[in-house]
Design a protein around this motif. Structure first.
Motif, short mmCIF file in Angstrom:
data_model
loop_
_atom_site.label_atom_id
_atom_site.label_comp_id
_atom_site.label_asym_id
_atom_site.label_seq_id
_atom_site.Cartn_x
_atom_site.Cartn_y
_atom_site.Cartn_z
N ASN A 1 0.85 -1.18 0.00
CA ASN A 1 0.00 0.00 0.00
C ASN A 1 0.89 1.24 0.00
OD1 ASN A 1 -1.64 2.25 1.15
ND2 ASN A 1 -3.21 0.68 1.15
N VAL A 2 0.75 2.05 -1.04
CA VAL A 2 1.49 3.30 -1.16
C VAL A 2 0.46 4.41 -1.35
CG1 VAL A 2 3.19 4.59 -2.50
CG2 VAL A 2 3.46 2.12 -2.21
N ASP A 3 0.35 5.28 -0.37
CA ASP A 3 -0.57 6.40 -0.42
C ASP A 3 -2.01 5.96 -0.70
OD1 ASP A 3 1.50 8.23 0.06
OD2 ASP A 3 1.97 8.36 -2.08
N GLY A 4 -2.44 4.86 -0.07
CA GLY A 4 -3.81 4.40 -0.18
C GLY A 4 -4.11 3.49 -1.36
N THR A 5 -3.09 3.19 -2.17
CA THR A 5 -3.28 2.31 -3.32
C THR A 5 -2.29 1.16 -3.25
OG1 THR A 5 -3.92 4.21 -4.68
CG2 THR A 5 -3.27 2.21 -5.84
N PHE A 6 -2.77 -0.05 -3.49
CA PHE A 6 -1.88 -1.20 -3.51
C PHE A 6 -1.17 -1.27 -4.86
CE2 PHE A 6 -4.52 -2.55 0.04
CZ PHE A 6 -3.55 -3.06 0.90
N VAL A 7 0.17 -1.30 -4.81
CA VAL A 7 0.98 -1.38 -6.02
C VAL A 7 1.78 -2.69 -6.00
CG1 VAL A 7 1.15 1.11 -6.31
CG2 VAL A 7 2.88 -0.08 -4.98
N PRO A 8 2.00 -3.29 -7.17
CA PRO A 8 2.69 -4.58 -7.24
C PRO A 8 4.12 -4.52 -6.70
CG PRO A 8 1.63 -4.06 -9.33
CD PRO A 8 1.55 -2.84 -8.48
N VAL A 9 4.47 -5.56 -5.95
CA VAL A 9 5.82 -5.72 -5.43
C VAL A 9 6.46 -6.98 -6.03
CG1 VAL A 9 7.19 -6.15 -3.34
CG2 VAL A 9 5.30 -4.52 -3.28
N ALA A 10 5.66 -8.05 -6.13
CA ALA A 10 6.15 -9.31 -6.69
C ALA A 10 4.98 -10.03 -7.35
CB ALA A 10 6.76 -10.18 -5.60
N SER A 11 5.30 -10.76 -8.42
CA SER A 11 4.28 -11.52 -9.13
C SER A 11 4.82 -12.90 -9.44
CB SER A 11 3.91 -10.79 -10.42
OG SER A 11 2.90 -11.51 -11.12
N GLY A 12 4.00 -13.92 -9.22
CA GLY A 12 4.41 -15.29 -9.42
C GLY A 12 4.72 -15.96 -8.09
N THR A 13 4.49 -17.23 -8.02
CA THR A 13 4.64 -17.97 -6.76
C THR A 13 6.04 -17.85 -6.17
OG1 THR A 13 2.93 -19.51 -7.46
CG2 THR A 13 4.36 -20.23 -5.69
N LYS A 14 7.06 -18.12 -6.95
CA LYS A 14 8.44 -18.08 -6.45
C LYS A 14 8.84 -16.67 -6.04
CE LYS A 14 10.23 -22.17 -8.70
NZ LYS A 14 11.25 -22.75 -9.57
N ALA A 15 8.47 -15.68 -6.84
CA ALA A 15 8.84 -14.30 -6.52
C ALA A 15 8.18 -13.85 -5.23
CB ALA A 15 8.44 -13.38 -7.67
N VAL A 16 6.91 -14.21 -5.03
CA VAL A 16 6.21 -13.85 -3.79
C VAL A 16 6.85 -14.55 -2.60
CG1 VAL A 16 4.02 -13.99 -2.56
CG2 VAL A 16 4.06 -13.29 -4.95
N ASN A 17 7.12 -15.86 -2.75
CA ASN A 17 7.77 -16.60 -1.66
C ASN A 17 9.10 -15.95 -1.27
OD1 ASN A 17 5.69 -18.43 -1.70
ND2 ASN A 17 6.84 -20.03 -2.74
N ASN A 18 9.91 -15.59 -2.26
CA ASN A 18 11.20 -14.97 -1.99
C ASN A 18 11.06 -13.61 -1.33
OD1 ASN A 18 12.62 -17.15 -3.05
ND2 ASN A 18 12.77 -16.24 -5.09
N ARG A 19 10.10 -12.84 -1.77
CA ARG A 19 9.92 -11.48 -1.23
C ARG A 19 9.41 -11.51 0.21
NH1 ARG A 19 10.93 -6.38 -3.69
NH2 ARG A 19 10.29 -4.93 -2.08
#
Length: 111
Positions: A92-110
């Motif tokens: 959440n950046v200034d009231g809006t959710f912005v992507p940080v990671a996409s994909g199972t492995k990327a999310v797990n790592n993040r």
């Protein structure tokens, strides 16, 4: 802090469990009758954060599996969404959710 959990799970037997839960500030207890889904709530929180390794059974044991978890950590707010085959993490950046990671492995790592 966990803020919101929404999930839907369907097993090969056809049994479906789902919930849309807002957690309030302070202590939250999960109570209910036997077989009402208390353990499933905890399993879905674990699955949201750690992926299929956190499931009680093999991913193949779940016909449908979809979860969204909003949580706060170190002053930031995040939302993780997972299905059996994909995942996404947003901040959440200034009231809006912005992507940080996409994909199972990327999310797990993040996470």
């Amino acid at each position: 802090m966990i803020e919101h959990l929404k999930y839907s799970v369907t097993f090969p037997t056809g049994r479906t469990l789902g919930a849309d839960i807002n957690f309030t500030t302070g202590l939250t207890g999960v109570v209910g009758e036997n077989e009402s889904g208390k353990s499933m709530i905890l399993e879905m929180v674990r699955y949201s954060l750690f992926g299929t390794k956190a499931l009680r059974g093999a991913a193949a044991d779940y016909k449908n599996l979809k979860v969204s978890l909003t949580f706060g950590v170190k002053g930031g707010r995040y939302r993780v969404e997972r299905t059996k085959s994909n995942g996404s993490l947003e901040q959440n950046v200034d009231g809006t959710f912005v992507p940080v990671a996409s994909g199972t492995k990327a999310v797990n790592n993040r996470i």
